[in-house]
Scaffold this active site. Structure first.
Site, mmCIF file in Angstrom:
data_model
loop_
_atom_site.group_PDB
_atom_site.id
_atom_site.type_symbol
_atom_site.label_atom_id
_atom_site.label_comp_id
_atom_site.label_asym_id
_atom_site.label_seq_id
_atom_site.Cartn_x
_atom_site.Cartn_y
_atom_site.Cartn_z
ATOM 1 N N THR A 1 2.665 4.618 9.362
ATOM 2 C CA THR A 1 1.558 5.555 9.215
ATOM 3 C C THR A 1 0.300 4.938 9.835
ATOM 4 O OG1 THR A 1 2.470 6.506 7.205
ATOM 5 C CG2 THR A 1 0.096 6.757 7.540
ATOM 6 N N HIS B 1 13.114 10.552 6.628
ATOM 7 C CA HIS B 1 12.532 9.488 5.805
ATOM 8 C C HIS B 1 13.055 9.638 4.380
ATOM 9 C CE1 HIS B 1 10.066 6.363 4.455
ATOM 10 N NE2 HIS B 1 8.888 6.728 4.915
ATOM 11 N N ASN C 1 10.929 4.660 0.605
ATOM 12 C CA ASN C 1 9.519 4.415 0.248
ATOM 13 C C ASN C 1 8.931 5.387 -0.759
ATOM 14 O OD1 ASN C 1 9.963 2.523 2.205
ATOM 15 N ND2 ASN C 1 8.235 3.052 3.492
ATOM 16 N N TYR D 1 9.230 8.782 -1.009
ATOM 17 C CA TYR D 1 8.870 10.143 -0.609
ATOM 18 C C TYR D 1 9.963 11.133 -1.021
ATOM 19 C CZ TYR D 1 5.237 7.526 1.660
ATOM 20 O OH TYR D 1 4.188 6.676 1.876
ATOM 21 N N ASN E 1 5.442 3.444 -4.598
ATOM 22 C CA ASN E 1 5.127 4.820 -4.996
ATOM 23 C C ASN E 1 5.697 5.176 -6.370
ATOM 24 O OD1 ASN E 1 3.354 5.880 -3.040
ATOM 25 N ND2 ASN E 1 5.042 6.178 -1.586
#
Length: 352
Positions: A24, A173, A176, A178, A233
Site C-alpha cells: 500500500t 488478497h 493480513n 482483510y 488487523n
C-alpha cells in the site's frame, strides 16, 4: 534454483525469481491511478513479476484513504497507461485485489458504500481518515446471502476489468486480516450458515471467489496471497491454523500460484510444508527477505519465487543490486503513505 534464474510461471516467462510484493502506498488521489504510479511501477519493471498495491474490486472494498479501484470504466481506462509502460520496459504485472471488509471507515468510502464483513465484529484498531485523522473502526454489517453473491460478482467483474486494463493477471488478497482472511478466521467469522463454523465452511467463500475469477479470466491468470498465523488487523491466535490452510489449499488447486507471507510462529514451517504439498502448484514466499534468506528458501524447496517488499521501495533496481551484491538504500517510513513524489519515485538507481 538460483534467485536470478528464469522461471516459467504459467504462460509468463520470468527473467528471474524476484517478485515485487504488493505494498500500500496511498498515492491514488480520488481512487484513480495516475502518472506518479505509472512512473513508480515502471521504475521497478526488472522484477520477475510485479504485484501491485491492493486495489479495491468494489466500492465497499476501498476502506483506506487514497486507495485505487478497478470497479469503474474510468478506473479501468486509467490503469492502461501504467500497464503499457511496464510492459514497454520489459516487465510483467499482476493487480492485487484487496477488499478490506471490516478494516475500513466510512470517511474513506464513496457515497453509498458500506463497511461489511463476515460477522458484525468490529476490529479493535483505528483507521486514518484525511478528514478527521485516526478514527475507531466501526462495527461492520454482517454480509447477507445477497451480499456474498454481490461480492463474488464484483470480484469477477474486477478481474475482467484488470485484463481489459492490460494486466497479466490478478492476485486475490486473502491475507493480513482483510475480507477474505476475515472469512477464514473464527474471531471475525462467527457465522452459523454454510460460510462459518468448520474449517471447510470458513474456506468456502475464499474458494468460491478464487474459482469464479479463474472461470472468468483463466486460472493461469489468478494467484492468491495467504498469511497463516497472521495476527495483524485484530485477528488473535487460534487453533486449527494448519487444518484451515490445508483445507483451503485443496480448493485452490489449479490457480497460478499461492503467495505466502512468512510468520515467526513456531508452527509456520510445518504449515507451509503442508500447504505446499496440498496445493501442488507454484509458491511465492514473502517476509523479511534478503539475498541470502531468499536463496536459502529456494534451496530448501520452500518456494519457487521470492517476494521482496520494503527493499523495492527504496531500490527501484533491486534485482541488479541483489545480483551485484551492492548496498541497498534504506527507505524512509515517513513517506510510505504520503501523497506526492517524495519517497516514491525519487530513489535513484545505480549508475550505469
Amino acid at each position: 534454483m538460483d534467485l536470478f534464474s528464469p522461471y516459467r510461471l504459467g504462460t509468463l516467462a520470468l527473467p528471474n525469481r524476484v517478485v515485487m510484493a504488493p505494498m500500500t502506498r496511498s498515492r491514488a488521489i480520488g481512487g484513480l491511478p495516475n502518472e506518479l504510479m505509472r512512473a513508480y511501477y515502471t521504475q521497478r519493471a526488472s522484477a520477475g513479476l510485479i504485484i501491485t498495491e491492493g486495489v479495491a474490486p468494489s466500492p465497499n472494498g476501498l476502506g483506506y484513504a487514497r486507495i485505487p479501484g478497478i470497479f469503474s470504466a474510468e478506473q479501468t481506462q486509467a490503469w492502461r497507461p501504467l500497464t503499457d509502460s511496464v510492459h514497454a520496459a520489459g516487465g510483467r504485472i499482476f493487480m492485487q485485489f484487496m477488499h478490506v471488509g471490516r478494516i475500513a471507515h466510512a470517511h474513506n468510502l464513496p457515497a453509498g458504500a458500506r463497511v461489511v464483513g463476515p460477522s458484525a465484529v468490529a476490529a479493535d484498531a483505528k483507521m486514518w481518515t484525511d478528514q478527521e485523522g485516526l478514527q475507531p473502526m466501526p462495527v461492520p454489517e454482517a454480509m447477507s446471502a445477497a451480499d456474498l453473491t454481490q461480492a463474488r460478482e464484483e470480484f469477477v467483474q474486477a478481474a475482467r476489468n484488470a485484463v481489459a486494463a492490460g494486466f497479466d493477471g490478478i492476485e486475490l488478497h486473502g491475507a493480513n486480516g482483510y475480507l477474505l482472511e476475515q472469512f477464514l478466521h473464527p474471531h471475525s467469522n462467527r457465522r452459523n450458515d454454510a460460510y462459518g463454523g468448520s474449517v471447510e465452511n470458513r474456506a468456502r467463500f475464499v474458494v468460491e471467489v478464487a474459482q469464479a475469477t479463474a472461470e472468468a479470466i483463466g486460472a493461469e491468470r489468478v494467484g492468491i496471497r495467504l498469511s497463516p498465523y497472521n495476527t495483524f488487523n485484530d485477528l488473535p491466535a487460534y487453533d486449527e491454523v494448519e487444518a484451515q490452510y490445508t483445507t483451503l489449499a485443496r480448493g485452490l488447486r489449479g490457480l497460478l500460484y499461492v503467495h505466502v507471507v512468512a510468520n515467526p510462529h513456531a508452527g509456520f514451517g510445518t504449515t507451509l510444508k503442508a500447504l505446499r504439498a496440498t496445493y501442488e502448484g507454484p509458491v511465492i514466499l514473502n517476509g523479511g527477505m534478503d539475498r541470502e534468506r531468499a536463496q536459502a528458501a529456494l534451496d530448501a524447496g520452500q518456494a519457487d519465487l521470492i517476494a521482496f517488499a520494503r527493499p523495492f521501495i527504496s531500490n527501484p533496481d533491486l534485482v541488479q543490486r541483489l545480483q551485484q551484491g551492492a548496498t541497498l538504500a534504506t527507505p524512509n517510513p515517513a513517506t510510505f503513505y504520503t501523497p506526492g513524489p517524495e519517497g516514491y519515485v525519487d530513489y535513484p538507481a545505480l549508475a550505469g
